[in-house]
Design an enzyme around this catalytic site. Structure first.
Site, PDB file in Angstrom:
ATOM      1  N   HIS A   1       0.925  -1.220  -0.114  1.00  0.00           N
ATOM      2  CA  HIS A   1      -0.008  -0.184   0.097  1.00  0.00           C
ATOM      3  C   HIS A   1       0.967   1.189  -0.061  1.00  0.00           C
ATOM      4  CE1 HIS A   1      -3.813  -2.278   1.744  1.00  0.00           C
ATOM      5  NE2 HIS A   1      -3.134  -2.800   0.488  1.00  0.00           N
TER       6      HIS A   1
ATOM      7  N   GLU B   1       1.016   4.023   1.695  1.00  0.00           N
ATOM      8  CA  GLU B   1       1.404   4.536   3.053  1.00  0.00           C
ATOM      9  C   GLU B   1       2.498   3.658   3.586  1.00  0.00           C
ATOM     10  OE1 GLU B   1      -2.603   2.731   4.246  1.00  0.00           O
ATOM     11  OE2 GLU B   1      -1.591   3.165   2.275  1.00  0.00           O
TER      12      GLU B   1
ATOM     13  N   CYS C   1      -6.125   1.177   5.465  1.00  0.00           N
ATOM     14  CA  CYS C   1      -6.793   0.026   6.102  1.00  0.00           C
ATOM     15  C   CYS C   1      -6.321  -0.299   7.387  1.00  0.00           C
ATOM     16  CB  CYS C   1      -6.328  -1.246   5.125  1.00  0.00           C
ATOM     17  SG  CYS C   1      -4.506  -1.827   5.204  1.00  0.00           S
TER      18      CYS C   1
ATOM     19  N   CYS D   1      -2.146  -1.457   7.703  1.00  0.00           N
ATOM     20  CA  CYS D   1      -1.529  -0.070   7.405  1.00  0.00           C
ATOM     21  C   CYS D   1      -1.594   0.810   8.667  1.00  0.00           C
ATOM     22  CB  CYS D   1      -1.659   0.714   6.182  1.00  0.00           C
ATOM     23  SG  CYS D   1      -1.048  -0.322   4.879  1.00  0.00           S
TER      24      CYS D   1
END
Length: 140
Positions: free
Chosen positions: A69, A71, A97, A100
């Site tokens: 992802h 981040e 999410c 994360c």
């Protein structure tokens, strides 16, 4: 929130949108910036690990399990630099999410500003529980 901060928040989100365009993912392109002391210390977008094929989805259109992802990529770049994210702000085009969100807390990020909401908002709820300031900007 004061007008000056809002102006900067929107500018950083626009930059994150541009960064998202670098993603090779077809289903969703997400961009992230980490800002500390008014300086961008890291950036990231969703995609495969370095050295992998740039294909994010399989033949059925499902995302490969190993896609990182945005981040997570931005946080991993911080780890490889001389910087740290303690007290920083994460600007991201899609809310984190739940997986994360754990990384965001562990990295010391104190504020998350996002544009679009992920289908599962448990990551945002988790961040709020830990006192992370959340700002959802719905339009630029």
């Amino acid at each position: 929130m004061d007008k000056k901060q809002e102006k900067y928040d929107k500018a950083y989100l626009r930059m994150a949108q541009e960064w998202a365009k670098l993603s090779h993912c077809n289903r969703k392109q997400v961009g992230a910036l980490i800002v500390k002391n008014n300086t961008i210390i890291s950036d990231g977008y969703n995609g495969t690990p370095s050295g992998f094929t740039n294909s994010c989805e399989d033949e059925n259109g499902d995302t490969h399990w190993y896609v990182l992802h945005a981040e997570a990529n931005a946080l991993l770049k911080v780890v490889r630099s001389s910087q740290n994210a303690e007290g920083a702000t994460l600007y991201i085009t899609l809310s984190p999410c739940k997986e994360c969100s754990k990384l965001v807390i562990q990295a010391g990020i104190k504020r998350v500003v996002y544009l679009n909401e992920y289908k599962d908002i448990s990551g945002i709820e988790f961040l709020k529980e830990f006192g992370i300031a959340i700002n959802h900007i719905k339009e630029l």
